[in-house]
Design a protein around this motif. Structure first.
Motif, short mmCIF file in Angstrom:
data_model
loop_
_atom_site.label_atom_id
_atom_site.label_comp_id
_atom_site.label_asym_id
_atom_site.label_seq_id
_atom_site.Cartn_x
_atom_site.Cartn_y
_atom_site.Cartn_z
N ASP A 42 2.01 6.23 -2.22
CA ASP A 42 2.85 7.40 -2.10
C ASP A 42 3.88 7.73 -2.82
O ASP A 42 4.78 7.56 -2.49
CB ASP A 42 3.34 7.35 -0.05
CG ASP A 42 3.60 8.47 -0.04
OD1 ASP A 42 3.24 9.77 -0.34
OD2 ASP A 42 3.63 8.56 1.52
N SER A 52 1.29 11.00 2.54
CA SER A 52 1.70 10.28 3.19
C SER A 52 0.66 9.98 3.90
O SER A 52 -0.03 9.31 4.47
CB SER A 52 2.75 10.37 3.72
OG SER A 52 4.15 10.39 3.24
N ASP A 102 8.36 7.63 -2.31
CA ASP A 102 9.37 8.93 -1.79
C ASP A 102 10.40 8.83 -1.02
O ASP A 102 11.08 8.02 0.17
CB ASP A 102 8.34 9.63 -0.81
CG ASP A 102 8.45 11.50 -0.13
OD1 ASP A 102 9.54 11.65 -0.79
OD2 ASP A 102 7.22 11.97 0.05
N THR A 147 8.51 8.65 4.18
CA THR A 147 7.14 9.06 5.46
C THR A 147 6.65 7.51 5.79
O THR A 147 6.12 7.38 7.13
CB THR A 147 6.38 10.25 5.21
OG1 THR A 147 6.91 11.29 4.45
CG2 THR A 147 5.35 10.90 6.40
MG LIG Z 1 4.89 12.24 2.21
#
Ligand SMILES: [Mg+2]
Ligand SMILES: Nc1ncnc2c1ncn2[C@@H]1O[C@H](COP(=O)(O)OP(=O)(O)OP(=O)(O)O)[C@@H](O)[C@H]1O
Length: 230
Positions: free
Chosen positions: A94, A15, A48, A52
């Motif tokens: 990401d 991230s 994800d 994040t």
């Molecule tokens: Mg991450």
């Protein structure tokens, strides 16, 4: 251009790298010529389940908009990412900690894949396993070869420690596919301080960010040079 930031291991800097690369491209990368020259239009896709990148955005002072957009797409993100790449100069993904099938599904559509790793033995073994898994799916990539490079991140210890070079050597010797960047990124507090504020490192005070910024730019430039079609 689609750039995936993915590794199987958690906490290696996926991230951080995705977030910082999106900021770098949106604030320093120009496209077009003459009067049409402008900064790159960048989308960060957070695939994800931990979200994040999205959470860092929420920590941000709302009076300071991010220079790039963030969207979440957790399940089956590849078709959406391909569509976004028609409207954005760069789509940074990401990838999060996915299983190999999920990694392979995204790896086949990218122009550049950066896999951050830390220097621990478990991290290096996980990187090798990922490279071995991706080595079986090159033919699914549009160029016949996944543009994979490993980035040794958050290197601990003193400046003259050999840990970064040892990690590069160990990975390079065993890697079935992909490249290992010779530029590494050290463990520096400015990364964590930036994330606490929902900032990217380029927004941090010059004295605090200088070294981290230089390391990041060197690594990213090396990655783009390694796969010039990106
Ligand atoms: Mg991450
Ligand atoms: N070079 C660095 N120096 C210091 N801290 C770092 C560095 N890179 C990342 N970090 C910190 O390490 C932690 C993990 O980083 P990050 O969230 O980017 O990893 P990740 O691979 O995305 O993790 P996850 O698997 O949980 O998604 C964060 O707190 C981040 O601020």
């Amino acid at each position: 251009m689609i750039i995936g930031i993915g590794a199987e291991k958690g906490g290696v800097g996926k991230s951080s790298t995705a977030w910082t690369l999106a900021a770098y491209l949106a604030t320093r990368q120009h496209v077009g010529e003459g009067k049409k020259k402008r900064l790159a239009k960048v989308m960060l896709v957070d695939t994800d389940t931990q979200r994040t990148s999205s959470k860092w955005g929420a920590l941000r002072d709302p009076s300071m908009p991010l220079p790039f957009r963030v969207m979440e797409k957790i399940s089956n993100p590849a078709p959406e990412i391909i569509k976004l790449a028609e409207d954005y100069d760069a789509v940074v993904v990401d990838v999060g900690a996915r299983d190999y099938a999920g990694l392979a599904d995204l790896a086949r559509i990218v122009d550049l894949w950066i896999a951050p790793t830390r220097v621990g033995q478990g991290d290096l073994m996980s990187s090798l396993e990922m490279a071995t898994a991706l080595n079986t799916v090159h033919s699914k990539h549009k160029n016949g070869h996944i543009p994979l490079c490993f980035l040794v991140n958050a290197v601990p210890g003193a400046w003259n420690s050999t840990e970064a070079q040892d990690a590069i050597d160990a990975l390079t010797a065993a890697l079935p596919t992909g490249k290992v960047l010779t530029s590494t990124i050290r463990d520096r507090r400015v990364w964590r301080d930036a994330h606490k504020l929902g900032k990217h490192i380029f927004e941090m005070p010059a004295a605090a960010r200088e070294k981290a910024e230089a390391e990041f730019i060197a690594a990213i430039s090396e990655a783009f040079n390694a796969y010039p079609q990106a």
